[in-house]
Write a protein that holds these residues in place. Structure first.
Motif, short mmCIF file in Angstrom:
data_model
loop_
_atom_site.label_atom_id
_atom_site.label_comp_id
_atom_site.label_asym_id
_atom_site.label_seq_id
_atom_site.Cartn_x
_atom_site.Cartn_y
_atom_site.Cartn_z
N SER A 162 -3.60 -5.65 -3.06
CA SER A 162 -3.20 -5.53 -4.46
C SER A 162 -1.70 -5.44 -4.64
CB SER A 162 -3.84 -4.28 -5.07
OG SER A 162 -3.36 -3.11 -4.42
N GLY A 163 -0.97 -5.28 -3.50
CA GLY A 163 0.47 -5.14 -3.58
C GLY A 163 0.96 -3.71 -3.54
N ARG A 164 0.02 -2.76 -3.49
CA ARG A 164 0.38 -1.35 -3.45
C ARG A 164 0.41 -0.85 -2.00
NH1 ARG A 164 0.25 1.00 -8.38
NH2 ARG A 164 0.18 3.09 -7.49
N PHE B 186 -4.70 -11.29 3.40
CA PHE B 186 -5.58 -10.29 2.80
C PHE B 186 -6.82 -11.00 2.27
CE2 PHE B 186 -1.39 -8.19 2.05
CZ PHE B 186 -1.65 -7.00 2.72
N GLY B 187 -8.00 -10.46 2.59
CA GLY B 187 -9.23 -11.05 2.10
C GLY B 187 -9.56 -10.67 0.67
N SER B 188 -8.96 -9.59 0.18
CA SER B 188 -9.21 -9.12 -1.19
C SER B 188 -8.11 -8.16 -1.58
CB SER B 188 -10.57 -8.42 -1.27
OG SER B 188 -10.55 -7.21 -0.53
N ALA C 225 2.14 3.80 -4.35
CA ALA C 225 3.23 3.21 -5.11
C ALA C 225 3.03 1.70 -5.16
CB ALA C 225 4.58 3.54 -4.48
N ALA C 226 3.41 1.09 -6.29
CA ALA C 226 3.36 -0.36 -6.43
C ALA C 226 4.65 -0.94 -5.87
CB ALA C 226 3.19 -0.74 -7.90
N GLY D 203 3.58 -8.21 0.12
CA GLY D 203 3.18 -9.59 0.29
C GLY D 203 2.97 -9.94 1.75
N THR D 204 2.42 -11.10 2.02
CA THR D 204 2.19 -11.53 3.40
C THR D 204 3.46 -12.16 3.97
OG1 THR D 204 1.34 -13.66 2.64
CG2 THR D 204 -0.26 -11.90 3.01
#
Length: 450
Positions: free
Chosen positions: A125-127, A98-100, A144-145, A149-150
């Protein structure tokens, strides 16, 4: 009559799409009768059937489609049809970078353009967020949170039914809402300032409707034309050294055409006639060797066409949605007479078949899976193992009326054989036969034995 077990068709090299899979959907399917109408596991190593917009896309050796350009603002792959309305699309998705926090890897439904769609996005952001995307305007339907992750695989699914849009991650609903942005559209795989992998894409009708050609609800109006009583006498013979292309209408005047291929089941034989979309072939006798018979590259009509000795197949229906066989007959087909590789419906009427494996087979292992349908009316069957073979896990249907089976006192001829369609390169498995009111549609009064 000795029964023969017959397999499905080889992958069609020119068909759009890639590795077909018959796997069931994960938990959360909303209809017990959902039918897989499109699938791709990328095991064929390419993205045939998909259209790219941005990004760097490759299929790796394990059969995963990867988008590796994390600097791409919008990278997308689209498949399916713009007319698809209510459906469920599912895929396994693995973010690799993820770049951001706002970068995303995700799945799309009802895409009407490269920038208008419903999107289920895994965010940096993980959402996870279900979005209505219209150009630069992005409306969150719900989120939802989940600690995205990668390097981890997630199963994403979007269900569309009318204005109701739902998003699922790993079988759990994370968002649902009403939105009128798009009523129909294609599926898509998307990234934005991120890289990721995609696999096991499935589209089914669990959203409340079917995204492909619906089965005919009734048979065509009855005709008074009886099936031919016998085989015609050729008015002449013509040896053919190369496939005859047909655009428009071709009337053979009941001349016999022969000379393509070796008369066997070799998979590499050329067709005798190749019909362009909308073409009609009539009053033709195809003699031996007949090669791969007739190829219909789109909608086509075959009127009073006869196969004296079917080679590989009598006719293969490929790129259209409506194919009609009216009159004529076929004999000596060790495997099948009509092979249905494309989508849509084949109509077979006023026809006779003798000494064949099957009259009709819906492809069970082609590159792209579709719902396929056949309507068979006013047909005489003699010394034939089965009239139709369909793939019930893909929602195929077969309708029968005015079928006359001759010379089968033990009633060994199967009317409708059911298979489980499989990925290309594998062989379909037979799972049953007989009328069921869902896929195999006929009553005892539709079948006459003589």
């Amino acid at each position: 009559m000795q029964k023969r077990r017959l397999s499905g068709r080889r992958p069609l090299l020119l068909a759009v799409g890639a590795g077909v899979t018959a796997a069931a959907l994960a938990a959360g399917m909303t209809s017990a009768f959902a039918a897989t109408v499109f699938s791709d596991d990328f095991t064929d190593g390419d993205t045939s059937g998909w259209s790219k917009s941005g990004g760097t896309w490759t299929v790796d050796g394990s059969g995963v489609l990867n988008q590796s350009n994390a600097g791409s603002e919008l990278a997308r792959q689209f498949a399916g049809q713009s007319s698809w309305t209510n459906y469920s699309v599912q895929a396994r998705v693995r973010p690799t970078s993820f770049g951001s926090s706002s970068a995303l890897v995700g799945l799309a439904a009802r895409s009407t353009s490269s920038t208008k769609m419903y999107r289920l996005a895994l965010l940096g952001s993980g959402r996870a967020e279900l979005q209505a995307v219209n150009g630069s305007s992005v409306t969150a339907i719900g989120s939802a949170a989940l600690g995205i992750g990668t390097g981890t695989w997630y199963t994403l699914r979007i269900e569309t039914s009318g204005s109701t849009i739902r998003g699922f991650v790993n079988g759990t609903q994370i968002a649902s809402g009403s939105n009128s942005l798009a009523g129909a559209g294609r599926i898509g795989l998307v990234t934005a300032y991120a890289s990721g992998g995609f696999d096991d894409v499935l589209v089914d009708s669990s959203g409340g409707g079917t995204p492909t050609t619906p089965p005919p609800t009734t048979t065509p109006p009855p005709t008074t034309t009886p099936p031919p009583a016998g085989w015609p006498t050729p008015t002449g013979s013509q040896k053919v050294d190369a496939t005859i292309p047909v655009s428009g209408s071709f009337d053979g005047g009941l001349k016999r055409y022969y000379g393509i291929g070796d008369g066997g089941q070799s998979e590499s034989q050329d067709p005798m006639f190749e019909l362009a979309a909308g073409a009609t072939l009539r009053n033709v006798i195809i003699g031996a060797p007949a090669g791969d018979g007739v190829h219909c590259e789109g909608n086509c009509t075959l009127i009073n066409v006869w196969w004296e000795d079917v080679g590989e197949d009598a006719a293969t229906f490929r790129g259209g949605t409506t194919y009609t066989v009216d009159g004529g007959g076929a004999r000596s087909a060790s495997d099948k007479v009509f092979q249905h590789n494309g989508s849509g419906t084949v109509y077979i009427k006023n026809f006779r078949v003798e000494n064949a494996g099957k009259l009709y087979r819906a492809c069970g292992n082609c590159s792209t899976s579709y719902q396929r349908h056949v309507v068979i009316d006013n047909v005489i069957v003699r010394n034939t193992d089965a009239i139709a073979g369909i793939n019930t896990n893909w929602g195929d249907t077969a309708r029968f009326s005015r079928i006359t089976i001759v010379g089968d006192p033990d009633r060994e001829t199967s009317i409708c054989v059911k298979y489980k369609g499989v990925p290309k390169g594998s062989e379909p498995t037979e799972i049953g036969e007989g009328a069921d009111g869902v896929n195999c549609l006929y009553s005892p009064s539709d079948i006459t034995y003589q």
